[in-house]
Design a protein around this motif. Structure first.
Motif, mmCIF file in Angstrom:
data_model
loop_
_atom_site.group_PDB
_atom_site.id
_atom_site.type_symbol
_atom_site.label_atom_id
_atom_site.label_comp_id
_atom_site.label_asym_id
_atom_site.label_seq_id
_atom_site.Cartn_x
_atom_site.Cartn_y
_atom_site.Cartn_z
ATOM 1 N N ILE A 191 0.645 -1.194 0.327
ATOM 2 C CA ILE A 191 0.199 -0.242 0.290
ATOM 3 C C ILE A 191 0.819 1.546 0.319
ATOM 4 O O ILE A 191 0.524 1.786 -0.933
ATOM 5 C CB ILE A 191 -0.762 0.104 1.621
ATOM 6 N N LEU A 192 1.917 1.044 0.842
ATOM 7 C CA LEU A 192 2.660 2.476 0.982
ATOM 8 C C LEU A 192 3.426 2.692 -0.588
ATOM 9 O O LEU A 192 3.408 3.633 -0.421
ATOM 10 C CB LEU A 192 3.481 2.735 1.645
ATOM 11 N N LEU A 193 3.858 1.670 -1.305
ATOM 12 C CA LEU A 193 3.717 1.929 -2.606
ATOM 13 C C LEU A 193 3.948 2.110 -3.697
ATOM 14 O O LEU A 193 3.539 3.304 -3.829
ATOM 15 C CB LEU A 193 4.787 0.765 -3.143
ATOM 16 N N TRP A 194 2.390 2.037 -3.618
ATOM 17 C CA TRP A 194 1.135 2.661 -4.239
ATOM 18 C C TRP A 194 1.279 3.996 -3.763
ATOM 19 O O TRP A 194 0.785 4.562 -5.395
ATOM 20 C CB TRP A 194 -0.682 1.643 -3.766
ATOM 21 N N PHE A 195 0.460 4.294 -3.063
ATOM 22 C CA PHE A 195 0.708 4.950 -2.428
ATOM 23 C C PHE A 195 1.815 6.665 -3.017
ATOM 24 O O PHE A 195 1.841 7.765 -3.504
ATOM 25 C CB PHE A 195 0.875 5.827 -0.798
ATOM 26 N N GLY A 196 2.927 5.626 -3.341
ATOM 27 C CA GLY A 196 4.639 6.644 -3.581
ATOM 28 C C GLY A 196 4.174 6.335 -5.205
ATOM 29 O O GLY A 196 4.673 7.473 -6.360
ATOM 30 N N LEU A 197 3.601 5.767 -5.807
ATOM 31 C CA LEU A 197 3.166 5.551 -7.395
ATOM 32 C C LEU A 197 2.665 6.819 -7.691
ATOM 33 O O LEU A 197 2.279 7.168 -9.053
ATOM 34 C CB LEU A 197 2.122 4.021 -7.916
ATOM 35 N N LYS A 198 1.042 6.828 -6.949
ATOM 36 C CA LYS A 198 0.466 7.943 -6.918
ATOM 37 C C LYS A 198 0.661 8.769 -6.870
ATOM 38 O O LYS A 198 0.193 9.763 -7.697
ATOM 39 C CB LYS A 198 -0.534 7.211 -5.793
ATOM 40 N N ASP A 199 1.620 9.490 -6.823
ATOM 41 C CA ASP A 199 2.375 10.234 -5.776
ATOM 42 C C ASP A 199 3.533 10.673 -6.741
ATOM 43 O O ASP A 199 4.681 12.017 -6.905
ATOM 44 C CB ASP A 199 2.691 10.756 -4.652
ATOM 45 N N GLN A 200 4.139 9.926 -7.429
ATOM 46 C CA GLN A 200 4.453 9.567 -9.044
ATOM 47 C C GLN A 200 6.018 9.487 -8.603
ATOM 48 O O GLN A 200 7.433 10.287 -8.149
ATOM 49 C CB GLN A 200 4.973 11.123 -9.890
ATOM 50 N N ASN A 201 6.437 9.284 -7.338
ATOM 51 C CA ASN A 201 7.601 8.826 -6.587
ATOM 52 C C ASN A 201 8.625 8.350 -7.725
ATOM 53 O O ASN A 201 8.418 7.224 -7.715
ATOM 54 C CB ASN A 201 7.730 8.653 -5.022
ATOM 55 N N SER A 202 9.726 8.549 -7.443
ATOM 56 C CA SER A 202 10.798 8.173 -8.526
ATOM 57 C C SER A 202 10.915 7.183 -8.069
ATOM 58 O O SER A 202 10.989 5.863 -8.683
ATOM 59 C CB SER A 202 11.747 9.264 -9.164
ATOM 60 N N THR A 203 11.438 6.707 -7.755
ATOM 61 C CA THR A 203 12.255 5.757 -6.871
ATOM 62 C C THR A 203 10.487 4.681 -6.219
ATOM 63 O O THR A 203 11.510 3.383 -6.828
ATOM 64 C CB THR A 203 12.892 6.193 -4.769
#
Length: 264
Positions: free
Chosen positions: A193-205
């Motif tokens: 879920i935390l990774l998905w939140f990052g993807l949603k925010d276009q987090n490059s890592t």
């Protein structure tokens, strides 16, 4: 309704647009037979069923669940023409496979199947199909061991660990630490879920991690993210879902449950 597949395609002056929105955003709260017919006409005019068949399945289910709606739609059949007549006939006499919600999955394998479960809730007000959505959050966390293996460089391309990567992962709650000279995830929680939140925010890592995953792992993360988003979004629109999320977030299960409480 907060799901995109039932919202009008764009702002419209079509007089039936409001009826379509009312019917597809939770008819269980107020059943008006005439509004259902107007919603069907709107959907046909804008070719919405061709874009997403779930919409027509909702109308079929409404006619099955509410006898007064079926009776009213039957009374309109003699005056209907063309595509509206065809749609009405389908709703009143659906083919085998979409009768009695036979299409609902036992286990959700895609966001499309999740949409079917939400459509059933919006028609009936039953929490049963929503429990199938919640069950997605109880699935194993695949991202944590995957990232740990990337950090250790175990039989696959590793991931660089610099100040930028540590900061970007930390910004979505994925904290890294060292153990015996190797980086690993040290934060609690559901890393899918935390990774998905990052993807949603276009987090490059987070994007870099996601791109290194295989197809099965990507689908797994996407499904859990869709489940999280849909539960939280619908909790803002439906008191039943809000209470359900509040209760379920406190019960034993996957760590993703903790994040569905609307108060957080």
């Amino acid at each position: 309704m907060t799901e995109p597949h039932t919202a009008p395609p764009e702002p419209s002056t079509d007089p039936d647009a409001e009826h379509f929105a009312q019917v597809t955003s939770g008819i269980y709260r107020n059943v008006v037979p005439a509004a259902v017919w107007q919603a069907i006409r709107y959907a046909v005019r804008h070719e919405l069923p061709a874009k997403n068949p779930t919409i027509m399945m909702m109308f079929v289910r409404i006619a099955e669940v509410y006898a007064d709606v079926h009776e009213f739609l039957q009374s309109q059949l003699s005056n209907a023409e063309g595509a509206e007549c065809s749609a009405l006939q389908l709703v009143l006499d659906p083919p085998v496979g979409i009768r009695d919600a036979e299409y609902l999955p036992e286990r959700i394998e895609s966001p499309g199947e999740m949409d079917l479960c939400w459509a059933e809730f919006l028609v009936t007000g039953s929490i049963d199909p929503v429990e199938k959505v919640l069950a997605v959050l109880d699935r194993d966390d695949l991202t944590r061991p995957f990232v740990d293996s990337l950090l250790a460089g175990e039989d696959r391309p590793s991931i660089d660990v610099g100040e930028k990567e540590i900061g970007e992962l930390g910004s979505v709650g994925i904290a890294l630490g060292q153990n015996a000279g190797h980086w690993q995830i040290v934060s609690p929680g559901d890393i899918d879920i935390l990774l998905w939140f990052g993807l949603k925010d276009q987090n490059s890592t987070c994007i870099q991690v996601f791109e290194k995953m295989n197809e099965e792992q990507r689908v797994h993360v996407a499904n859990k993210g869709a489940a999280m988003w849909s539960l939280r979004a619908n909790a803002g629109q439906h008191g039943k879902i809000r209470l359900f999320c509040e209760e379920q977030s406190k019960l034993e299960g996957g760590r993703g449950r903790l994040l569905i409480d609307p108060a957080h």
